[in-house]
Design a protein around this motif. Structure first.
Motif, PDB file in Angstrom:
ATOM      1  N   ILE A   1       0.830  -1.199   0.000  1.00  0.00           N
ATOM      2  CA  ILE A   1       0.000   0.000   0.000  1.00  0.00           C
ATOM      3  C   ILE A   1       0.870   1.256   0.000  1.00  0.00           C
ATOM      4  O   ILE A   1       0.486   2.285  -0.563  1.00  0.00           O
ATOM      5  CB  ILE A   1      -0.997   0.002   1.177  1.00  0.00           C
TER       6      ILE A   1
ATOM      7  N   TYR B   1      -7.354   1.397  -2.456  1.00  0.00           N
ATOM      8  CA  TYR B   1      -6.491   0.227  -2.282  1.00  0.00           C
ATOM      9  C   TYR B   1      -7.027  -0.671  -1.170  1.00  0.00           C
ATOM     10  O   TYR B   1      -7.142  -1.879  -1.340  1.00  0.00           O
ATOM     11  CB  TYR B   1      -5.067   0.675  -1.961  1.00  0.00           C
ATOM     12  N   THR B   2      -7.371  -0.066  -0.037  1.00  0.00           N
ATOM     13  CA  THR B   2      -7.888  -0.848   1.086  1.00  0.00           C
ATOM     14  C   THR B   2      -9.213  -1.509   0.734  1.00  0.00           C
ATOM     15  O   THR B   2      -9.436  -2.687   1.042  1.00  0.00           O
ATOM     16  CB  THR B   2      -8.062   0.046   2.322  1.00  0.00           C
TER      17      THR B   2
ATOM     18  N   GLN C   1      -8.639  -4.419  -1.591  1.00  0.00           N
ATOM     19  CA  GLN C   1      -8.033  -5.534  -0.859  1.00  0.00           C
ATOM     20  C   GLN C   1      -9.088  -6.277  -0.051  1.00  0.00           C
ATOM     21  O   GLN C   1      -9.084  -7.503   0.002  1.00  0.00           O
ATOM     22  CB  GLN C   1      -6.927  -5.021   0.069  1.00  0.00           C
TER      23      GLN C   1
ATOM     24  N   GLU D   1      -2.584  -8.285  -4.783  1.00  0.00           N
ATOM     25  CA  GLU D   1      -1.568  -7.304  -5.146  1.00  0.00           C
ATOM     26  C   GLU D   1      -1.023  -7.513  -6.552  1.00  0.00           C
ATOM     27  O   GLU D   1      -0.448  -6.601  -7.141  1.00  0.00           O
ATOM     28  CB  GLU D   1      -0.390  -7.346  -4.161  1.00  0.00           C
TER      29      GLU D   1
ATOM     30  N   SER E   1      -6.202   2.321  -7.808  1.00  0.00           N
ATOM     31  CA  SER E   1      -5.744   3.031  -6.617  1.00  0.00           C
ATOM     32  C   SER E   1      -4.795   4.176  -6.944  1.00  0.00           C
ATOM     33  O   SER E   1      -4.859   5.227  -6.302  1.00  0.00           O
ATOM     34  CB  SER E   1      -5.083   2.066  -5.627  1.00  0.00           C
TER      35      SER E   1
END
Length: 95
Positions: free
Chosen positions: A3, A44-45, A48, A54, A63
């Motif tokens: 991240i 991104y979070t 995920q 990834e 992201s």
């Protein structure tokens, strides 16, 4: 840890976007990079949590590049709003 790569990339591209967008005198130097970095962290979070790995290119495109595009659009909107507000204030003062 990946991240951090997304956040650093979004921040760096946000800095580049800051200098490419006109009206720098109407906003702070950290506005566009801050928006891009915060959006990159959220996207991104979120991706995920949804199970995107990834190794997926979509995670990185959404992201990093997506956050910068949205940050640039928000910066354009903020600059336009500021110009409109300044023009209204000048008209009210008779300047």
């Amino acid at each position: 840890m990946y991240i951090l790569l997304a956040l650093i990339g979004a921040c760096a591209l946000g800095i580049a976007a800051h200098f490419m967008i006109g009206g720098r005198e109407l906003r702070g130097v950290a506005l566009t990079p801050a928006i891009a970095t915060a959006l990159a962290a959220v996207v991104y979070t979120g991706l995920q949590w949804l199970g995107v790995g990834e190794d997926s290119i979509w995670l990185w495109l959404a992201s990093v590049l997506g956050a910068v595009v949205v940050a640039a659009a928000l910066t354009f909107a903020i600059v336009a709003l500021r110009r409109r507000s300044d023009a209204t204030a000048k008209a009210a003062l008779g300047i």
